[in-house]
Design a protein around this motif. Structure first.
Motif, mmCIF file in Angstrom:
data_model
loop_
_atom_site.group_PDB
_atom_site.id
_atom_site.type_symbol
_atom_site.label_atom_id
_atom_site.label_comp_id
_atom_site.label_asym_id
_atom_site.label_seq_id
_atom_site.Cartn_x
_atom_site.Cartn_y
_atom_site.Cartn_z
ATOM 1 N N ASN A 188 26.883 -6.420 37.099
ATOM 2 C CA ASN A 188 25.426 -6.032 38.227
ATOM 3 C C ASN A 188 25.305 -4.723 38.307
ATOM 4 O OD1 ASN A 188 24.696 -8.108 37.355
ATOM 5 N ND2 ASN A 188 24.794 -9.049 39.447
ATOM 6 N N MET A 212 23.217 -1.155 36.737
ATOM 7 C CA MET A 212 22.637 -0.174 37.166
ATOM 8 C C MET A 212 23.357 1.064 36.933
ATOM 9 S SD MET A 212 21.284 -2.087 40.665
ATOM 10 C CE MET A 212 19.674 -3.321 40.523
ATOM 11 N N CYS A 250 21.953 2.797 34.262
ATOM 12 C CA CYS A 250 20.824 3.796 34.193
ATOM 13 C C CYS A 250 20.595 4.995 34.589
ATOM 14 C CB CYS A 250 20.277 3.174 34.766
ATOM 15 S SG CYS A 250 19.407 1.089 34.347
ATOM 16 N N ASP A 280 13.164 16.023 37.988
ATOM 17 C CA ASP A 280 12.119 15.709 37.933
ATOM 18 C C ASP A 280 12.320 14.613 37.566
ATOM 19 O OD1 ASP A 280 10.996 17.925 37.584
ATOM 20 O OD2 ASP A 280 11.352 18.739 35.370
ATOM 21 N N LYS A 281 13.213 13.625 37.695
ATOM 22 C CA LYS A 281 13.294 12.375 37.341
ATOM 23 C C LYS A 281 14.221 11.991 38.567
ATOM 24 C CE LYS A 281 14.891 9.092 34.327
ATOM 25 N NZ LYS A 281 15.869 9.254 32.900
ATOM 26 N N ILE A 282 14.099 10.817 39.593
ATOM 27 C CA ILE A 282 14.408 10.347 40.699
ATOM 28 C C ILE A 282 14.329 8.715 41.139
ATOM 29 C CG2 ILE A 282 14.305 10.244 42.915
ATOM 30 C CD1 ILE A 282 13.661 12.315 43.406
ATOM 31 N N ALA A 283 15.444 7.811 40.103
ATOM 32 C CA ALA A 283 15.439 6.684 40.175
ATOM 33 C C ALA A 283 15.917 6.013 41.314
ATOM 34 C CB ALA A 283 15.659 6.056 39.238
ATOM 35 N N ASP A 284 15.608 5.041 41.894
ATOM 36 C CA ASP A 284 16.624 3.590 42.639
ATOM 37 C C ASP A 284 16.050 2.451 42.327
ATOM 38 O OD1 ASP A 284 14.530 2.940 44.558
ATOM 39 O OD2 ASP A 284 13.919 4.460 44.056
ATOM 40 N N PHE A 285 17.521 1.846 42.269
ATOM 41 C CA PHE A 285 17.671 0.844 42.333
ATOM 42 C C PHE A 285 17.924 -0.040 43.748
ATOM 43 C CE2 PHE A 285 18.044 0.658 38.092
ATOM 44 C CZ PHE A 285 17.332 1.986 37.079
ATOM 45 N N GLU A 286 17.897 -1.012 43.937
ATOM 46 C CA GLU A 286 18.448 -1.829 44.934
ATOM 47 C C GLU A 286 19.048 -3.292 44.332
ATOM 48 O OE1 GLU A 286 15.771 -2.519 48.562
ATOM 49 O OE2 GLU A 286 15.566 -4.157 47.386
ATOM 50 N N ARG A 290 14.153 6.002 27.209
ATOM 51 C CA ARG A 290 15.631 5.557 28.460
ATOM 52 C C ARG A 290 14.989 5.001 29.260
ATOM 53 N NH1 ARG A 290 20.376 7.860 29.900
ATOM 54 N NH2 ARG A 290 21.098 6.109 31.391
ATOM 55 N N ILE A 291 13.745 4.813 29.884
ATOM 56 C CA ILE A 291 13.534 4.601 30.980
ATOM 57 C C ILE A 291 13.134 3.510 30.455
ATOM 58 C CG2 ILE A 291 11.642 4.358 32.628
ATOM 59 C CD1 ILE A 291 11.530 7.747 32.274
ATOM 60 N N ASP A 302 16.288 1.166 29.946
ATOM 61 C CA ASP A 302 17.084 0.747 31.217
ATOM 62 C C ASP A 302 16.608 0.114 32.485
ATOM 63 O OD1 ASP A 302 18.595 3.053 30.644
ATOM 64 O OD2 ASP A 302 17.718 4.370 32.387
ATOM 65 N N LEU A 303 15.278 -0.079 31.774
ATOM 66 C CA LEU A 303 14.301 -0.930 32.819
ATOM 67 C C LEU A 303 14.769 -2.023 32.559
ATOM 68 C CD1 LEU A 303 11.564 0.597 34.313
ATOM 69 C CD2 LEU A 303 13.490 0.720 34.837
ATOM 70 N N SER A 341 17.385 -3.512 31.214
ATOM 71 C CA SER A 341 18.514 -4.181 31.328
ATOM 72 C C SER A 341 18.192 -5.294 32.993
ATOM 73 C CB SER A 341 19.707 -3.117 31.413
ATOM 74 O OG SER A 341 19.367 -2.430 32.198
ATOM 75 N N ILE A 342 16.990 -4.810 33.107
ATOM 76 C CA ILE A 342 16.823 -5.206 35.259
ATOM 77 C C ILE A 342 16.034 -6.488 35.372
ATOM 78 C CG2 ILE A 342 16.228 -4.710 37.092
ATOM 79 C CD1 ILE A 342 18.696 -3.629 37.017
ATOM 80 N N ILE A 350 19.041 -8.948 39.070
ATOM 81 C CA ILE A 350 19.966 -9.050 40.134
ATOM 82 C C ILE A 350 19.525 -7.428 41.055
ATOM 83 C CG2 ILE A 350 21.620 -9.174 37.495
ATOM 84 C CD1 ILE A 350 20.949 -5.900 37.499
ATOM 85 N N GLY A 351 18.002 -8.070 41.008
ATOM 86 C CA GLY A 351 17.985 -6.510 41.486
ATOM 87 C C GLY A 351 16.018 -5.559 41.259
ATOM 88 N N THR A 352 16.075 -4.839 41.977
ATOM 89 C CA THR A 352 15.088 -3.954 41.393
ATOM 90 C C THR A 352 15.301 -2.572 40.904
ATOM 91 O OG1 THR A 352 14.731 -3.353 43.978
ATOM 92 C CG2 THR A 352 13.547 -5.103 43.088
ATOM 93 N N ALA A 353 14.490 -1.915 40.597
ATOM 94 C CA ALA A 353 14.343 -1.036 39.462
ATOM 95 C C ALA A 353 12.834 0.319 39.919
ATOM 96 C CB ALA A 353 15.009 -0.431 38.814
ATOM 97 N N ASN A 354 13.249 1.185 40.091
ATOM 98 C CA ASN A 354 12.018 2.302 40.381
ATOM 99 C C ASN A 354 12.716 3.631 39.746
ATOM 100 O OD1 ASN A 354 9.893 0.541 42.075
ATOM 101 N ND2 ASN A 354 11.616 1.242 42.965
ATOM 102 N N VAL A 355 12.130 3.796 39.007
ATOM 103 C CA VAL A 355 12.512 5.784 37.714
ATOM 104 C C VAL A 355 10.461 6.445 38.281
ATOM 105 C CG1 VAL A 355 12.813 6.910 35.698
ATOM 106 C CG2 VAL A 355 13.820 4.198 35.844
ATOM 107 N N VAL A 356 10.631 7.509 39.117
ATOM 108 C CA VAL A 356 9.396 8.257 39.286
ATOM 109 C C VAL A 356 10.073 9.296 38.168
ATOM 110 C CG1 VAL A 356 8.228 9.088 41.211
ATOM 111 C CG2 VAL A 356 9.011 7.378 41.533
ATOM 112 N N CYS A 357 8.615 9.816 37.808
ATOM 113 C CA CYS A 357 9.104 11.714 36.891
ATOM 114 C C CYS A 357 8.005 12.066 37.094
ATOM 115 C CB CYS A 357 8.671 10.892 35.446
ATOM 116 S SG CYS A 357 10.035 9.870 34.525
#
Lengths: 264, 264
Positions: free
Chosen positions: A74, A78, A81, A109-115, B146-147, B150-151, B153-154, B175-182
């Motif tokens: 897992n 992540m 990504c 420009d792109k910030i991602a967070d995966f928990e 890509r986003i 990637d997402l 897969s979660i 398996i968790g959470t994901a956030n991508v901010v552009c």
DNA sequence: ATCAACTCTA
DNA sequence: TAGAGTTGAT
């Protein structure tokens, strides 16, 4: 509170790719020293030891020693990504049962967070004694990888024999036999192309190629690999991680039974 | 008599690759305006609209409006036989139940023609009303692709939320959470790398990633993608086709059921 | 279990 | 640049 910022995030991606097939779940241990892991493979035959020293991180905050159990598949999902140029930050709050991976693109420009949820894992942290080895071979990691792959199309095990002249990789299978000999060679253009043999005593040991091929997944981490051999000791296959530490794989030799495959 | 000559034949190849997985059979409509298609996907959830304007063809002859039913997989198979630099000509005689694709290599050394049977398809040509959208996001198509990849897969669904600051893609899975901010970003070297957000009203909508990933097959057609969102309206994912038109995908949002996964 | 995409090598 | 193998996803 834990916060580790790694500018060269691709390192962590490569590290995960190189162990996730060997180990399912493992505890990552964080201390002031660094970020480390030690785990047996799922069939309890091989052992992986990883160390990423704190100095290799751009920012390293670890208030107290902490052990985080993760499912490596897992975690690898992540990390996939994250872009190869992304900066990766690993965060965990005290007492939290989750870990957060943050990926920042180089341009911000792109910030991602995966928990991801952490898990409780019974860890058996083995002390690995420093040992004297009969022979230590350093060679290009790509060459070692190629040899293991080639030999595994012929047989299941490899005999690694070291003499002053060089290192020999041999296998035997239904369709025939194969031997690859690499001579000591220090007169190359680039130091990472050298094959260097330090030998106190000749050794000849047999290993399962299946594991060797798994270890060579770490090839992208380093141009060279170091193979340390002693009779009666597990072999150590080490890939140095530039500026940060290493990943080491330990594998016990097979007790040679010449007639293993020919029994009725 | 119908005869459409497209110098940049690779365009048509890419168009087919981007819809053939979504739609099995569809009617291509030819008129003086251009060559177009509108079709629902096989599970009647998504809609594709394609337009290739007559001006984009080197030669465009369409004596009278005609609708040609084709199996898109078979059409894609034939187009795969065209080289990427080939000139593609599409021909159909009046009243004929076949269509012919002719491929000319750039050097004119090779000329191929493929004839395919047409089929009768009940088409439900929907009028798609022009709508006002709460938010329109333009971003690099490769990044959007890509986003979505990637997402997926979660999790299975993506929540797309637009605020003035940027656009957020979120998912949640086992398996968790994901956030991508552009972030909105217009100060880039190349205009096609910009992320531009026009927002009248914040929106947050949920979509099945499976369809989004299917839409992103059109990525090779354009460097940028435009995502138009309004609550209660299908999202429009549009790829402009240089000098010729566009391919647009429509997908209805999922009605958010927060407790979907937690029901007993 | 099958199919498609990506990476690495020749 | 093209092919093959490997890996991951459905």
């Amino acid at each position: 509170m834990l916060e580790l910022r790694l500018v060269q995030g691709s390192l962590l991606k490569k590290v995960m790719e190189s162990i996730k097939d060997l180990v399912n779940d493992a505890n990552f241990d964080c201390s002031a020293t660094g970020f480390s892991l030690q785990a047996m493979d799922s069939s309890h035959v091989a052992l992986v030891a990883l160390l990423l020293r704190s100095e290799g991180f751009e920012h390293y905050r670890c208030d107290r020693n902490i052990s985080m159990g993760m499912n490596l598949n897992n975690m690898a999902k992540m990390l996939k990504c994250a872009g190869n140029d992304d900066i990766i930050t690993l965060k965990a709050d005290d007492g939290s049962d989750t870990v957060t991976f943050m990926f920042e693109s180089p341009t911000q420009d792109k910030i991602a967070d995966f928990e991801m949820k952490l898990m409780d894992i019974d860890s058996e942290h083995l002390g690995i004694p420093e040992a004297e080895y009969h022979a230590i071979v350093r060679m290009p990691s790509s060459e070692f990888s190629r040899i293991c792959k080639d030999l595994s199309s012929i047989g299941d095990t490899v005999v690694i024999s070291v003499t002053k002249e060089g290192v020999r990789f041999s296998t035997r299978g239904d369709i025939g036999t194969a031997n690859v000999v690499c001579r000591q060679n220090t007169t190359v253009d680039k130091p990472e192309e050298a094959t260097i043999i330090e030998m106190n005593e000749p050794v000849s040991l047999t290993f399962a190629l299946r594991y060797m091929n798994s270890f060579t997944k770490a090839t992208p981490l380093s141009n060279t690999v170091t193979i340390s051999l002693s009779s009666e000791l597990p072999v150590v296959v080490e890939y140095k991680i530039a500026e940060m530490g290493y990943i080491r794989f330990y594998l016990a030799p097979k007790i040679e039974e010449d007639d293993e495959e020919t029994k009725p």
